[in-house]
Design a protein around this motif. Structure first.
Motif, PDB file in Angstrom:
ATOM      1  N   GLU A  93       2.594   3.293  10.776  1.00 25.95           N
ATOM      2  CA  GLU A  93       2.312   1.903  10.413  1.00 25.95           C
ATOM      3  C   GLU A  93       2.810   1.021  11.535  1.00 25.95           C
ATOM      4  OE1 GLU A  93       3.423  -1.346   6.940  1.00 25.95           O
ATOM      5  OE2 GLU A  93       4.078   0.728   6.728  1.00 25.95           O
ATOM      6  N   HIS A  94       1.900   0.255  12.115  1.00 22.24           N
ATOM      7  CA  HIS A  94       2.302  -0.627  13.215  1.00 22.24           C
ATOM      8  C   HIS A  94       1.731  -2.011  13.008  1.00 22.24           C
ATOM      9  CE1 HIS A  94      -1.624  -0.690  15.322  1.00 22.24           C
ATOM     10  NE2 HIS A  94      -1.744   0.522  14.842  1.00 22.24           N
ATOM     11  N   CYS A  95       2.494  -3.010  13.413  1.00 18.49           N
ATOM     12  CA  CYS A  95       2.110  -4.412  13.279  1.00 18.49           C
ATOM     13  C   CYS A  95       0.953  -4.715  14.225  1.00 18.49           C
ATOM     14  CB  CYS A  95       3.308  -5.289  13.622  1.00 18.49           C
ATOM     15  SG  CYS A  95       2.962  -7.043  13.529  1.00 18.49           S
ATOM     16  N   LYS A  96       0.104  -5.636  13.835  1.00 15.65           N
ATOM     17  CA  LYS A  96      -1.034  -6.025  14.674  1.00 15.65           C
ATOM     18  C   LYS A  96      -0.733  -7.301  15.454  1.00 15.65           C
ATOM     19  CE  LYS A  96      -4.592  -3.915  11.884  1.00 15.65           C
ATOM     20  NZ  LYS A  96      -5.859  -4.131  11.162  1.00 15.65           N
ATOM     21  N   GLN A  97       0.506  -7.740  15.415  1.00 20.17           N
ATOM     22  CA  GLN A  97       0.888  -8.989  16.055  1.00 20.17           C
ATOM     23  C   GLN A  97       0.878  -8.872  17.583  1.00 20.17           C
ATOM     24  OE1 GLN A  97       4.701 -10.244  14.703  1.00 20.17           O
ATOM     25  NE2 GLN A  97       4.683 -12.154  15.821  1.00 20.17           N
ATOM     26  N   CYS A  98       1.239  -7.699  18.088  1.00 22.16           N
ATOM     27  CA  CYS A  98       1.361  -7.512  19.523  1.00 22.16           C
ATOM     28  C   CYS A  98       0.726  -6.177  19.901  1.00 22.16           C
ATOM     29  CB  CYS A  98       2.836  -7.524  19.920  1.00 22.16           C
ATOM     30  SG  CYS A  98       3.120  -7.326  21.683  1.00 22.16           S
ATOM     31  N   GLY A 118      -2.712  21.652  12.993  1.00 22.98           N
ATOM     32  CA  GLY A 118      -3.020  21.385  11.593  1.00 22.98           C
ATOM     33  C   GLY A 118      -2.348  20.142  11.040  1.00 22.98           C
ATOM     34  N   ILE A 119      -2.187  19.104  11.846  1.00 28.33           N
ATOM     35  CA  ILE A 119      -1.575  17.869  11.374  1.00 28.33           C
ATOM     36  C   ILE A 119      -2.622  16.766  11.412  1.00 28.33           C
ATOM     37  CG2 ILE A 119      -0.747  17.044  13.610  1.00 28.33           C
ATOM     38  CD1 ILE A 119       1.789  16.124  12.120  1.00 28.33           C
ATOM     39  N   LYS A 120      -2.525  15.881  10.457  1.00 28.67           N
ATOM     40  CA  LYS A 120      -3.424  14.735  10.397  1.00 28.67           C
ATOM     41  C   LYS A 120      -2.571  13.489  10.576  1.00 28.67           C
ATOM     42  CE  LYS A 120      -6.673  12.454   7.308  1.00 28.67           C
ATOM     43  NZ  LYS A 120      -7.230  12.433   5.955  1.00 28.67           N
ATOM     44  N   VAL A 121      -2.918  12.665  11.566  1.00 25.72           N
ATOM     45  CA  VAL A 121      -2.167  11.448  11.850  1.00 25.72           C
ATOM     46  C   VAL A 121      -3.051  10.255  11.523  1.00 25.72           C
ATOM     47  CG1 VAL A 121      -0.907  10.137  13.580  1.00 25.72           C
ATOM     48  CG2 VAL A 121      -0.909  12.619  13.686  1.00 25.72           C
ATOM     49  N   VAL A 122      -2.545   9.349  10.700  1.00 26.80           N
ATOM     50  CA  VAL A 122      -3.299   8.182  10.260  1.00 26.80           C
ATOM     51  C   VAL A 122      -2.581   6.921  10.727  1.00 26.80           C
ATOM     52  CG1 VAL A 122      -4.234   6.982   8.261  1.00 26.80           C
ATOM     53  CG2 VAL A 122      -4.013   9.450   8.214  1.00 26.80           C
ATOM     54  N   LEU A 123      -3.350   6.009  11.339  1.00 25.11           N
ATOM     55  CA  LEU A 123      -2.802   4.730  11.772  1.00 25.11           C
ATOM     56  C   LEU A 123      -3.170   3.655  10.754  1.00 25.11           C
ATOM     57  CD1 LEU A 123      -3.736   4.723  15.568  1.00 25.11           C
ATOM     58  CD2 LEU A 123      -1.547   5.274  14.564  1.00 25.11           C
ATOM     59  N   ASN A 124      -2.188   2.943  10.250  1.00 31.25           N
ATOM     60  CA  ASN A 124      -2.381   1.819   9.332  1.00 31.25           C
ATOM     61  C   ASN A 124      -3.397   2.089   8.220  1.00 31.25           C
ATOM     62  OD1 ASN A 124      -0.526   0.222  10.611  1.00 31.25           O
ATOM     63  ND2 ASN A 124      -2.020  -0.956  11.767  1.00 31.25           N
ATOM     64  N   PRO A 125      -3.105   2.990   7.287  1.00 25.95           N
ATOM     65  CA  PRO A 125      -4.043   3.201   6.184  1.00 25.95           C
ATOM     66  C   PRO A 125      -4.106   1.992   5.245  1.00 25.95           C
ATOM     67  CG  PRO A 125      -2.039   4.413   5.794  1.00 25.95           C
ATOM     68  CD  PRO A 125      -1.925   3.830   7.165  1.00 25.95           C
ATOM     69  N   GLU A 126      -3.063   1.205   5.214  1.00 25.48           N
ATOM     70  CA  GLU A 126      -3.007  -0.024   4.419  1.00 25.48           C
ATOM     71  C   GLU A 126      -2.692  -1.169   5.356  1.00 25.48           C
ATOM     72  OE1 GLU A 126       0.085   0.644   1.625  1.00 25.48           O
ATOM     73  OE2 GLU A 126      -0.940   2.317   0.661  1.00 25.48           O
ATOM     74  N   LYS A 127      -2.734  -2.379   4.839  1.00 27.86           N
ATOM     75  CA  LYS A 127      -2.398  -3.538   5.659  1.00 27.86           C
ATOM     76  C   LYS A 127      -0.941  -3.428   6.102  1.00 27.86           C
ATOM     77  CE  LYS A 127      -2.388  -8.522   5.734  1.00 27.86           C
ATOM     78  NZ  LYS A 127      -2.578  -9.755   4.985  1.00 27.86           N
ATOM     79  N   ARG A 129       2.871  -4.237   7.587  1.00 29.62           N
ATOM     80  CA  ARG A 129       3.847  -5.318   7.442  1.00 29.62           C
ATOM     81  C   ARG A 129       4.060  -5.968   8.796  1.00 29.62           C
ATOM     82  NH1 ARG A 129       8.083  -1.357   4.703  1.00 29.62           N
ATOM     83  NH2 ARG A 129       6.879   0.070   5.983  1.00 29.62           N
ATOM     84  N   ARG A 130       4.542  -7.181   8.767  1.00 32.48           N
ATOM     85  CA  ARG A 130       4.744  -7.929  10.007  1.00 32.48           C
ATOM     86  C   ARG A 130       6.003  -7.447  10.718  1.00 32.48           C
ATOM     87  NH1 ARG A 130       5.323 -14.451  10.710  1.00 32.48           N
ATOM     88  NH2 ARG A 130       5.221 -14.406  12.972  1.00 32.48           N
ATOM     89  N   GLY A 131       5.870  -7.222  12.035  1.00 34.45           N
ATOM     90  CA  GLY A 131       7.019  -6.787  12.823  1.00 34.45           C
ATOM     91  C   GLY A 131       7.493  -5.400  12.469  1.00 34.45           C
ATOM     92  N   CYS A 132       6.574  -4.546  12.032  1.00 31.81           N
ATOM     93  CA  CYS A 132       6.939  -3.214  11.533  1.00 31.81           C
ATOM     94  C   CYS A 132       6.416  -2.133  12.468  1.00 31.81           C
ATOM     95  CB  CYS A 132       6.348  -3.023  10.137  1.00 31.81           C
ATOM     96  SG  CYS A 132       6.470  -1.350   9.518  1.00 31.81           S
ATOM     97  N   SER A 145      11.902   3.928  11.402  1.00 34.92           N
ATOM     98  CA  SER A 145      11.594   2.753  10.594  1.00 34.92           C
ATOM     99  C   SER A 145      12.234   1.535  11.238  1.00 34.92           C
ATOM    100  CB  SER A 145      12.109   2.937   9.170  1.00 34.92           C
ATOM    101  OG  SER A 145      11.762   1.826   8.395  1.00 34.92           O
ATOM    102  N   LEU A 146      11.422   0.767  11.928  1.00 37.21           N
ATOM    103  CA  LEU A 146      11.866  -0.484  12.524  1.00 37.21           C
ATOM    104  C   LEU A 146      11.130  -1.601  11.793  1.00 37.21           C
ATOM    105  CD1 LEU A 146      11.599   0.542  16.280  1.00 37.21           C
ATOM    106  CD2 LEU A 146      13.654   0.474  14.885  1.00 37.21           C
ATOM    107  N   LEU A 147      11.865  -2.367  10.987  1.00 41.05           N
ATOM    108  CA  LEU A 147      11.240  -3.382  10.144  1.00 41.05           C
ATOM    109  C   LEU A 147      11.700  -4.777  10.514  1.00 41.05           C
ATOM    110  CD1 LEU A 147      11.657  -1.562   6.725  1.00 41.05           C
ATOM    111  CD2 LEU A 147       9.664  -1.552   8.212  1.00 41.05           C
ATOM    112  N   ASP A 148      10.844  -5.754  10.260  1.00 43.47           N
ATOM    113  CA  ASP A 148      11.135  -7.176  10.461  1.00 43.47           C
ATOM    114  C   ASP A 148      11.667  -7.480  11.856  1.00 43.47           C
ATOM    115  OD1 ASP A 148      10.297  -7.798   7.887  1.00 43.47           O
ATOM    116  OD2 ASP A 148      12.292  -7.391   7.057  1.00 43.47           O
ATOM    117  N   MET A 149      11.031  -6.916  12.857  1.00 43.73           N
ATOM    118  CA  MET A 149      11.442  -7.192  14.232  1.00 43.73           C
ATOM    119  C   MET A 149      10.907  -8.553  14.657  1.00 43.73           C
ATOM    120  SD  MET A 149      11.011  -3.693  16.392  1.00 43.73           S
ATOM    121  CE  MET A 149       9.413  -3.268  15.739  1.00 43.73           C
ATOM    122  N   LYS A 150      11.695  -9.242  15.429  1.00 40.98           N
ATOM    123  CA  LYS A 150      11.277 -10.519  15.998  1.00 40.98           C
ATOM    124  C   LYS A 150      10.936 -10.306  17.458  1.00 40.98           C
ATOM    125  CE  LYS A 150      12.566 -12.698  12.232  1.00 40.98           C
ATOM    126  NZ  LYS A 150      11.578 -12.923  11.221  1.00 40.98           N
TER     127      LYS A 150
END
Length: 173
Positions: A93-98, A118-127, A129-132, A145-150
């Motif tokens: 899960e990665h932010c789309k801000q930058c 045999g691994i499946k990697v998915v980028l942003n399956p859901e919307k 989070r900001r700065g995540c 897990s890096l959350l709420d980064m400025k």
């Protein structure tokens, strides 16, 4: 000298024609209106064509084909279900801000797909989070897990992505 008026067949003079105005002001809004009217009429034509009923015999054939396809799909789903039990899914899960989030996520995705079979990697399956920036296994552990980064996203930019990929590969194997 003024031009003469033509006489009609009965010897009567033809009525004078009204002068035609040749100059009309064309603005952007009038062209937008004209274009939107054309688009609307084209979409209405497409809708009308789609609404026309197809003959019944073809629908019966399609129903028979769909029943065959359903049975084939069930067989393939059973086979895939057996394969999916072996496959593991990792979510990034990665932010789309930058754009730096996206580049790092793509690096991790390519590295994991290359190193782990045999691994499946998915980028942003859901919307996202900001700065995540978060890497986790579905139904398993969270690797990063890096959350709420400025801005300027220093914790993420300080990561050595090769080291991160190798650690995740070790944990998955």
């Amino acid at each position: 000298m003024a031009p003469r008026k033509r006489k009609a067949e009965g010897g009567e003079e033809a009525p004078a024609e009204k002068p035609v105005t040749t100059s009309m002001r064309i603005t952007r809004s009038t062209t937008h209106r004209a274009n939107s009217e054309l688009k609307q009429s084209a979409t209405e034509l497409r809708k009308n064509k789609a609404k026309k009923a197809k003959p019944a015999p073809k629908q019966k054939k399609k129903e028979a084909k769909s029943e065959e396809n359903d049975s084939e799909k069930e067989k393939s789903e059973e086979e895939v279900a057996g394969d999916e039990s072996e496959k593991r899914t990792v979510v990034i899960e990665h932010c789309k801000q930058c754009n730096s989030f996206k580049t790092r996520a793509n690096l991790v995705k390519e590295g994991l797909e290359k190193d782990v079979a045999g691994i499946k990697v998915v980028l942003n399956p859901e919307k996202p989070r900001r700065g995540c920036f978060e890497i986790r296994e579905i139904g398993g552990e969270t690797f990063i897990s890096l959350l709420d980064m400025k801005r300027p996203f220093k914790p993420m930019k300080d990561l050595d992505m090769d080291k991160v990929i190798s650690e995740i590969v070790e944990k998955l194997n």
